[in-house]
Write an enzyme that holds these catalytic residues in place. Structure first.
Site, PDB file in Angstrom:
ATOM      1  CG  ASP A  13      -1.970   1.108   1.125  1.00 11.93           C
ATOM      2  OD1 ASP A  13      -3.031   0.823   0.545  1.00 11.93           O
ATOM      3  OD2 ASP A  13      -1.728   2.230   1.627  1.00 11.93           O
ATOM      4  CG  ASN A  36      -4.444  11.485  -5.903  1.00 14.94           C
ATOM      5  OD1 ASN A  36      -3.851  11.385  -6.973  1.00 14.94           O
ATOM      6  ND2 ASN A  36      -5.074  10.463  -5.349  1.00 14.94           N
ATOM      7  CG  ASP A  56      -4.024   8.448 -12.734  1.00 12.65           C
ATOM      8  OD1 ASP A  56      -4.482   7.979 -11.668  1.00 12.65           O
ATOM      9  OD2 ASP A  56      -4.734   8.983 -13.614  1.00 12.65           O
ATOM     10  CD  GLU A 104      -4.423   4.125  -1.740  1.00 13.49           C
ATOM     11  OE1 GLU A 104      -4.658   4.461  -0.572  1.00 13.49           O
ATOM     12  OE2 GLU A 104      -5.253   4.231  -2.659  1.00 13.49           O
TER      13      GLU A 104
END
Length: 262
Positions: free
Chosen positions: A141, A149, A158, A183
């Site tokens: 993770d 973001n 991305d 993620e």
């Protein structure tokens, strides 16, 4: 002339045998019901032709008289008509096989990271549950993914996911890597817990040491991981629960680390 007739029928028999193997191979690949029925019929006809040709070949070989050339020409013309029909259906069958392969790839492929998706991961886990060999799952993770973001925008988020997919795949060659949601990434490997923990640490170190370059600026990323091995008789949900718990423990312990499930 007698030897010519024997050779002609023997060659025709060989072609029929080859055609049977080809039609059976296509029959297993196509998915469209009508095409499958067609190739089933062709396979049956091919087997019947093989039997007839075998009989004629043996008969000609042991009979001093030569078969009528008109009869031989009729058989060859009939075979030509059959092969003409086959070629007309061959293109449709190939297109069907290609379409099925494309749909299957899309169904098990994550379009963003170009690795396996959750469906492919679930299939691999189901195999691990029933396998007699050791099977271990590694869950990764991204640490503080929301900050990428928020700070750089979703486009960079991305890029972070693509970057991790490439790094994990390159660090764990020979193993299938999956993006199983958001993620979160995973590896399902036929190895024991200790080996999987070492592999997870190699991937974690690779992620930490190789930043994502964006606009000539390095973006440093870290990831946490939890590792769990299937126990005898353990279900997928149970091993996933233990791997998740190990992953959350790595997060609580300060992130950027690997923890083995109890």
């Amino acid at each position: 002339m007698h030897a010519y007739a024997v050779a002609l029928y023997a060659l025709s028999l060989g072609c029929a045998v080859f055609a049977s193997f080809q039609t059976m191979a296509i029959m297993r690949l196509v998915q469209a019901p009508r095409l499958k029925l067609f190739w089933c019929s062709v396979t049956g006809v091919s087997i019947a032709v093989e039997a007839l040709h075998a009989v004629f070949t043996v008969k000609i070989a042991f009979t001093p008289s030569t078969p009528d050339l008109a009869f031989s020409a009729t058989i060859l013309l009939g075979a030509g008509g059959i092969f003409a029909s086959l070629t007309r259906c061959m293109r449709a069958s190939i297109l069907d096989v290609q379409q099925v392969a494309t749909l299957k790839r899309l169904a098990y492929h994550d379009p963003l990271t170009e690795i396996g998706n959750r469906r492919a991961f679930d299939a691999s886990m189901a195999e691990g549950e029933t396998s007699e060999r050791p099977a271990t799952v590694i869950l990764f993770d991204v640490d503080h993914f929301k900050s990428f973001n928020d700070g750089y925008g979703h486009d960079v988020g991305d890029l972070v996911l693509k970057h991790l997919a490439r790094l994990i795949s390159a660090t764990a060659p020979g193993y299938s890597v999956y993006r199983i949601g958001g993620e979160e990434f995973a590896i399902v490997a036929p190895i024991r817990l200790e080996e999987a923990a070492m592999l997870a640490n190699l991937c974690r170190a690779s992620i930490e040491l190789v930043p994502l370059m964006h606009m000539e600026e390095p973006i440093h990323i870290t990831a946490s991981a939890g590792v769990a091995q299937f126990r005898p008789g353990e279900t997928v949900s149970s091993v996933m629960r233990r791997a998740d718990q190990a992953l959350y423990a790595a997060k609580r312990a300060g992130r950027n680390r690997v923890i083995e499930a109890a």
